[in-house]
Design an enzyme around this catalytic site. Structure first.
Site, PDB file in Angstrom:
ATOM      1  N   ILE C  76       0.825  -1.097   0.154  1.00 17.02           N
ATOM      2  CA  ILE C  76       0.007  -0.074  -0.078  1.00 17.02           C
ATOM      3  C   ILE C  76       0.985   1.172   0.017  1.00 17.02           C
ATOM      4  CG2 ILE C  76      -2.017   1.148   1.222  1.00 17.02           C
ATOM      5  CD1 ILE C  76      -2.577  -1.889   0.490  1.00 17.02           C
ATOM      6  N   GLY C  77       2.034   1.235   0.799  1.00 12.32           N
ATOM      7  CA  GLY C  77       2.833   2.344   0.756  1.00 12.32           C
ATOM      8  C   GLY C  77       2.107   3.386   1.880  1.00 12.32           C
ATOM      9  N   CYS C 136       7.171   0.047   8.645  1.00 13.12           N
ATOM     10  CA  CYS C 136       6.716  -0.545   7.647  1.00 13.12           C
ATOM     11  C   CYS C 136       7.818  -0.689   6.389  1.00 13.12           C
ATOM     12  CB  CYS C 136       5.707   0.725   7.185  1.00 13.12           C
ATOM     13  SG  CYS C 136       4.926   0.288   5.381  1.00 13.12           S
ATOM     14  N   LYS C 171       5.853   0.504  17.038  1.00 16.33           N
ATOM     15  CA  LYS C 171       5.496  -0.718  16.241  1.00 16.33           C
ATOM     16  C   LYS C 171       6.997  -1.294  15.582  1.00 16.33           C
ATOM     17  CE  LYS C 171       2.684  -2.976  13.361  1.00 16.33           C
ATOM     18  NZ  LYS C 171       1.291  -2.590  12.565  1.00 16.33           N
ATOM     19  N   GLY C 223      -0.652 -12.431   7.561  1.00 16.60           N
ATOM     20  CA  GLY C 223      -1.594 -13.545   7.619  1.00 16.60           C
ATOM     21  C   GLY C 223      -0.869 -14.824   8.138  1.00 16.60           C
ATOM     22  N   GLY C 249       0.227 -10.979  13.937  1.00 18.69           N
ATOM     23  CA  GLY C 249       1.021 -11.523  12.915  1.00 18.69           C
ATOM     24  C   GLY C 249       0.187 -12.816  12.448  1.00 18.69           C
ATOM     25  N   GLY C 271      -5.130  -8.226  12.247  1.00 16.92           N
ATOM     26  CA  GLY C 271      -4.968  -7.558  11.123  1.00 16.92           C
ATOM     27  C   GLY C 271      -5.552  -8.071   9.869  1.00 16.92           C
ATOM     28  N   THR C 272      -5.157  -8.772   9.098  1.00 18.69           N
ATOM     29  CA  THR C 272      -5.522  -9.535   7.834  1.00 18.69           C
ATOM     30  C   THR C 272      -6.775 -10.289   8.273  1.00 18.69           C
ATOM     31  OG1 THR C 272      -3.285  -9.568   7.107  1.00 18.69           O
ATOM     32  CG2 THR C 272      -4.876 -10.994   5.864  1.00 18.69           C
TER      33      THR C 272
HETATM   34  C1  LIG Z   1      -3.125  -4.076   3.916  1.00 17.25           C
HETATM   35  C2  LIG Z   1      -2.448  -3.835   5.258  1.00 17.25           C
HETATM   36  C3  LIG Z   1      -2.059  -2.511   5.369  1.00 17.25           C
HETATM   37  C4  LIG Z   1      -1.163  -2.093   6.741  1.00 17.25           C
HETATM   38  N1  LIG Z   1      -1.008  -0.862   6.907  1.00 17.25           N
HETATM   39  C5  LIG Z   1      -0.124  -0.537   7.935  1.00 17.25           C
HETATM   40  C6  LIG Z   1      -0.256   0.713   8.433  1.00 17.25           C
HETATM   41  O1  LIG Z   1      -0.560   1.665   7.753  1.00 17.25           O
HETATM   42  N2  LIG Z   1       0.776   0.881   9.639  1.00 17.25           N
HETATM   43  C7  LIG Z   1       1.240  -0.328  10.413  1.00 17.25           C
HETATM   44  O2  LIG Z   1       1.721   0.183  11.510  1.00 17.25           O
HETATM   45  N3  LIG Z   1       0.925  -1.555   9.864  1.00 17.25           N
HETATM   46  C8  LIG Z   1       0.482  -1.607   8.664  1.00 17.25           C
HETATM   47  N4  LIG Z   1       0.223  -3.051   8.492  1.00 17.25           N
HETATM   48  C9  LIG Z   1       0.584  -4.226   9.311  1.00 17.25           C
HETATM   49  C10 LIG Z   1      -0.522  -4.780  10.308  1.00 17.25           C
HETATM   50  O3  LIG Z   1      -0.882  -3.686  10.920  1.00 17.25           O
HETATM   51  C11 LIG Z   1       0.134  -5.777  10.998  1.00 17.25           C
HETATM   52  O4  LIG Z   1       1.301  -5.444  11.830  1.00 17.25           O
HETATM   53  C12 LIG Z   1       0.465  -6.847  10.178  1.00 17.25           C
HETATM   54  O5  LIG Z   1      -0.324  -7.069   8.962  1.00 17.25           O
HETATM   55  C13 LIG Z   1       0.597  -8.250  10.708  1.00 17.25           C
HETATM   56  O6  LIG Z   1      -0.586  -8.785  11.191  1.00 17.25           O
HETATM   57  P1  LIG Z   1      -1.614  -9.694  10.499  1.00 17.25           P
HETATM   58  O7  LIG Z   1      -1.125 -10.851  10.209  1.00 17.25           O
HETATM   59  O8  LIG Z   1      -2.723 -10.117  11.654  1.00 17.25           O
HETATM   60  O9  LIG Z   1      -2.390  -9.100   9.373  1.00 17.25           O
HETATM   61  C14 LIG Z   1      -0.781  -3.252   7.333  1.00 17.25           C
HETATM   62  C15 LIG Z   1      -0.810  -4.610   6.852  1.00 17.25           C
HETATM   63  C16 LIG Z   1      -1.877  -4.743   6.138  1.00 17.25           C
HETATM   64  C17 LIG Z   1      -2.106  -6.083   5.479  1.00 17.25           C
END
Ligand SMILES: Cc1cc2nc3c(=O)[nH]c(=O)nc-3n(C[C@H](O)[C@H](O)[C@H](O)COP(=O)(O)O)c2cc1C
Ligand SMILES: Cc1cc2nc3c(=O)[nH]c(=O)nc-3n(C[C@H](O)[C@H](O)[C@H](O)COP(=O)(O)OP(=O)(O)OC[C@H]3O[C@@H](n4cnc5c(N)ncnc54)[C@H](O)[C@@H]3O)c2cc1C
Ligand SMILES: Cc1cc2nc3c(=O)[nH]c(=O)nc-3n(C[C@H](O)[C@H](O)[C@H](O)COP(=O)(O)OP(=O)(O)OC[C@H]3O[C@@H](n4cnc5c(N)ncnc54)[C@H](O)[C@@H]3O)c2cc1C
Ligand SMILES: Cc1cc2nc3c(=O)[nH]c(=O)nc-3n(C[C@H](O)[C@H](O)[C@H](O)COP(=O)(O)O)c2cc1C
Ligand code: FES
Ligand code: FES
Lengths: 266, 310, 310, 266
Positions: C76-77, C136, C171, C223, C249, C271-272
């Site tokens: 996403i950036g 990030c 983070k 995921g 995570g 998250g996901t």
């Molecule tokens: C689509 C997407 C966008 C994310 N955007 C951010 C963000 O803006 N800031 C951030 O600290 N982490 C961001 N993350 C990371 C998540 O907060 C999280 O740390 C990571 O996805 C691991 O958890 P998960 O496996 O449950 O998704 C993003 C993750 C995803 C998948």
């Protein structure tokens, strides 16, 4: 051992979460001996859930029809997948795997089979093969409840002596099969003994047999990756004279081991 | 379709020439003997043996395996019967069947590697190369810890290189940041290629018993779950153009193998897939050849690292 | 079953008190407004907003998503409309609905973080805490690169800490080796907790076009695929007893959440999973409460880090 | 938008790898407008392959029976899963999602719908709704081959004018539908135009319409994660007066956009 695509002949629900799947395979029926297992791919092509194959003991072989069966309880995604298959579906498996028994080397005439829960599945194949060799077989089985009620009929068809216990009394006598064994152990002193069941049952049996200096063989389970002795993932601890203990692969050195040699931690 | 008839499928990594890019990963194929029941494994570019140490190693406390989403955690701990067992029990079979063998070596320090190499020298004409396992996350001493220290990587590589006349490959861990530096050190020590990636440190817990699912608490994650991670590591290391790469980590299909080649792998390593598809090596090789035919790629070398990025 | 009636489910991370351990991860829940269509998200322990920067950011070139085995790659950036948008467009809703909000802040250097903090000071009474995104993998400047440098982590944390009167969370990235050192620096700078893990660097390639599947070439993997990796990182960091951890995570079920708590997470980040199960927060909270009832666990705090290892 | 468990009423194979699944849902039939989509969980509970939901346009609504349908081509694991479902199975989906058209705001009387391949699926719903408002609708569709032959019958039942082209001539006239549009464009100058098809078709149409200064709307696709505008994963590039271009979310700002504003790279 071979990689086989076998056609399912029937898939029956025989209890609560309990299934029997029968598969056509001349190769398995010709080569498998009691105690051996097959390793089944439990998902469709190009999917990875579950990732690994799942091992199942050979439960029964019908030589005339060149079919064999497995009996299993649905636990997770792998067994769920199997339970949903239909006749004419094809499954991908490797087998026969593991050591099993060598019928030609068996000299004794009397056999005691002790099964706990789904552990009766492979022992049924033992019973059938031993009877075909005109051996005297006694089957002792213990269950939690009445989920394996059909098993009586299977044993009766074999015309062998058996004793069944269940913890809640729904099937056979109420109580633990290990208590029955303990009480009657002297009757079976000269028997060859094969067991299959949960670890708790093995611990109880080890105590009983140890006191009487009786040797027994047991079928063990471990989570497997390769199933053919390559990865060393499925090891269990066994007593060893040289080093105190040794790790053996359940898939290749077993799954049949001397019960007395197994080391259960905690 | 027979790969032996197809020169376009052969690859070179330094002075290592493989008749095709399919390499079996260490620890997931033993020495190839068992898998020879399922297909003629002498067709493979190379078989990396499981890692052998000087003396037998008993390995870690079970349970040693645990399945995770699209992944496999293992903590085998490099159980092996020692190098002599390989030499006396496996090698005769390997020679007879003409397997293309890369011997994986494991030492806890430079001395063990040196002693190992002295033993290997006597049989080196039967090997394509040796691979130094400096990246196993599952043991305390040696392996991983040596692989973390740039000087040690260079030192161990140079030591083995001096004793042997066959090429040396260094197996790298994904659990470190400075892959280019470590690779450079391996190169300085005389390595001709690196294998990348070994397993990623991971863990799983049984919520009923509160115990880790692996006897060794943590283990190494392999399989499709780690594929994107492996690809990124390989892509980033390939950009540095230090050494040719044997790319591995979650390859389960020929499509995956092509991705690894495009990312910069000169050869591809198959690990966990062997447990699921016992003929994976053959199938993935066939798939690559078909792909080349369909896309009119005459030489597999033409697409190594050719991902269109940036 | 109502979590508000259940004091045993509340958790403390430094001076941060959450009524339950369910925290929504940054970037996967926006500010909670959309998900409020599917359940009352004010029931959640906290909602971490997507990361906001001082000015709007357009984010990376598409495609930005790619599914892998049990994983999601994103690049996403950090597209976002800037902090003012949050303050004027999201905050009124958040206040009215009483969401428990953690604001995620993103700066490319200490100055941007400082300017951001000055703006946030005016609204801090509506926030539980701020989270500094120093991890990030998807942007060149700031984020990840700041998070790699121990001094910068301390510097940025201390700067924000001085400006704000609410707790600061940092983070962290799984793509670095020295997590304990970075965590210690965060603590020295005044952070009260860390969030761990952000996404793991990964990649995927389209074998037909030879192009990376993400416009930005590499991306971040999230995921179930990364769950074992996250658990190992959390377990290892928790052993150091530096700061409380919000563990995340790959959590997809209440069982997963319990694993993370046992490994050492004082709160768990979802998250996901929100993309797949739009009521995940509620379901996982219910599952944790049922588990506690079944196991006679009176206080969730009693099992944090209680994996029986070693 | 709501999270819905809907029962499947029928699942028909209507072509090679082409399926139509009909689902009972009073909520969708009441609320959905043409152009909107639903996001379906395409795996069983507790499995993660495929991980993400899959988006499908609403293809048809039968108000009397409170059922709607989707039409799709089997591409990978998600659509494969859907194609295997049976009547009475329940699927988990979110919808209706996206912008779609606002019928009340539509003033024009003449409509041209241009579909390429599976792009006809959502446009059929457009046609049906527009006809119910007594609009004049012309449907132009282009296919690769004869796989969508059933579509003629569907259009005939609607009693509208249509023109079909296929690349290999197996269905309708031989040729590209974009060539037909190019030739006849002046006839449609005053029409409201909606398109749905592959990117190559959009590029061709952009050229045609640009020269004639005709505005058209098009339905776009991007890989999606959340489907509700949260993750910013499904963005596409569009022209923007201020910054030159801007990223818009297909799931929330779209999937219906001005075709002329879309920026296709390479
Ligand atoms: C689509 C997407 C966008 C994310 N955007 C951010 C963000 O803006 N800031 C951030 O600290 N982490 C961001 N993350 C990371 C998540 O907060 C999280 O740390 C990571 O996805 C691991 O958890 P998960 O496996 O449950 O998704 C993003 C993750 C995803 C998948
Ligand atoms: C040699 C051998 C023979 C077996 N024979 C039978 C049989 O005849 N009938 C039968 O019902 N079961 C048998 N099992 C057990 C059977 O393999 C597991 O129940 C099955 O793998 C569970 O798969 P799943 O995907 O459904 O469950 P999962 O979701 O993988 O696991 C459910 C539970 O089963 C445990 N488990 C997973 N794999 C194994 C394994 N390989 N061995 C033991 N436990 C495991 C898990 O730890 C978990 O607690 C045998 C196991 C072995 C090793
Ligand atoms: C708003 C919207 C509406 C759609 N409506 C329909 C419809 O009515 N009928 C229909 O057949 N298809 C439709 N699609 C496309 C459909 O979502 C994909 O075909 C489907 O997700 C493929 O899933 P799979 O698991 O079978 O294949 P996968 O294995 O995931 O992928 C197969 C191929 O499809 C591509 N793909 C995957 N997800 C998407 C996606 N979200 N959008 C576009 N391409 C994708 C992949 O890149 C790959 O090339 C729509 C897509 C969107 C975004
Ligand atoms: C069960 C198992 C045992 C392994 N043993 C070794 C080993 O002895 N030496 C080694 O260098 N790598 C070992 N590995 C790592 C693999 O060689 C490979 O690098 C890794 O598994 C990633 O590839 P994959 O995902 O295709 O399995 C082992 C991996 C597994 C799964
Ligand atoms: S499962 Fe690999 S050695 Fe037994
Ligand atoms: S899919 Fe998440 S914003 Fe569109």
């Amino acid at each position: 051992m071979k990689l086989i695509k076998g056609e399912i002949v029937s898939n029956e629900r025989i209890g609560n979460n309990l299934y029997k799947t029968t598969i056509f395979s001349p190769y398995i029926t010709k080569n498998a001996v009691p105690g051996q297992f097959i390793n089944i791919k439990c998902c469709s092509d190009n999917t990875v859930d579950p990732l690994l194959r799942r091992p199942f003991s050979i439960h029964d072989v019908e030589y005339d029809f060149k079919v064999f069966s497995i009996m299993y309880e649905v636990k997770g995604n792998g067994t769920h997948f199997l339970s949903k298959l239909n006749a004419a579906d094809v499954i991908d498996f490797v087998g026969p795997l593991g050591n099993g028994i060598n019928i030609n080397k068996i000299e004794n005439d009397d056999f005691l089979l002790i099964g706990g829960g789904i552990g009766i599945a492979p022992l049924y194949f033992f019973a059938k093969v031993l009877l075909a060799e005109n051996k005297n077989v006694f089957f002792a089985a213990g269950f939690k409840d009445g989920n394996f009620l059909l098993f009586d009929k299977m044993l009766e068809r074999l015309k062998i002596n058996y004793e069944i216990y269940s913890e809640n009394g729904m099937h056979g006598s109420k109580g633990m099969i290990t208590d029955f064994i303990k009480k009657r152990i002297d009757d079976f002193k000269e028997y060859d003994i094969y067991c299959c069941g949960p670890v708790e049952m093995y611990k109880a049996l080890q105590n009983i047999f140890c006191l009487k200096n009786i040797r027994a063989k047991a079928l063990f389970e471990e989570i497997m990756a390769c199933g053919i002795g390559v990865c060393k993932g499925c090891v269990m601890k066994f007593k060893d004279n040289q080093n105190g203990y040794i790790y053996k692969s359940v898939c290749k050195d077993g799954p049949l081991f001397d019960l007395s040699e197994a080391v259960f931690e905690q | 379709m027979n790969s032996n008839d197809n020169p376009g499928i052969s690859v070179k990594l330094g002075s290592i020439r493989l008749k095709n890019p399919i390499v079996m990963c260490s620890g997931t194929f033993s020495s190839g003997i068992e898998y020879n029941n399922f297909y003629d494994v002498s067709m493979l570019g190379a078989i990396t043996t499981k890692s052998f140490s000087l003396k037998p190693r008993e390995g870690n406390k079970p349970p040693r395996l645990c399945e995770t989403s699209a992944g496999l955690l293992n903590s085998i701990g490099l159980q092996n019967e020692g190098i002599d067992f390989f030499i006396y029990e496996h090698l005769p079979f390997i020679k007879r069947e003409r397997f293309n063998t890369i011997l994986s070596m494991l030492g806890s320090d430079v001395n063990e590697f040196s002693d190992l190499a002295v033993k290997v020298r006597n049989i080196e004409e039967n090997l394509i190369a040796v691979e130094l396992n400096l990246s196993c996350p599952n043991i305390e001493k040696g392996g991983m810890s040596l692989g973390l220290i740039p000087e040690e990587v260079e030192n161990v590589t140079a030591t083995v290189r001096k004793i042997l006349n066959i090429p040396v490959i260094v197996k790298l861990s994904p659990n470190i940041e400075n892959l280019p530096e470590i690779t450079l050190r391996a190169k300085n020590g005389g390595a001709e290629a690196v294998s990348l990636i070994n397993t990623v440190v991971g863990m799983a817990i049984d919520i009923n018993t509160f115990k880790p699912k692996l006897g060794n608490v943590t283990g190494g994650l392999s399989g499709p779950a780690i594929k994107p991670i492996a690809l990124a590591k390989i892509f980033n290391l390939h950009k540095e153009k230090i050494l040719p790469i044997i790319g591995m980590g979650g390859i389960f299909s020929w499509e995956d193998a092509i991705e690894f080649i495009l990312a910069g792998s000169s050869a591809v390593g198959l690990g966990t897939v062997n447990f699921v598809d016992l003929q994976a090596g053959k199938k993935i090789l066939d798939g690559i050849i078909d792909f080349m035919n369909n896309k009119n790629i005459l030489n597999i070398g033409d697409i190594i690292g050719k991902v269109k990025a940036g």
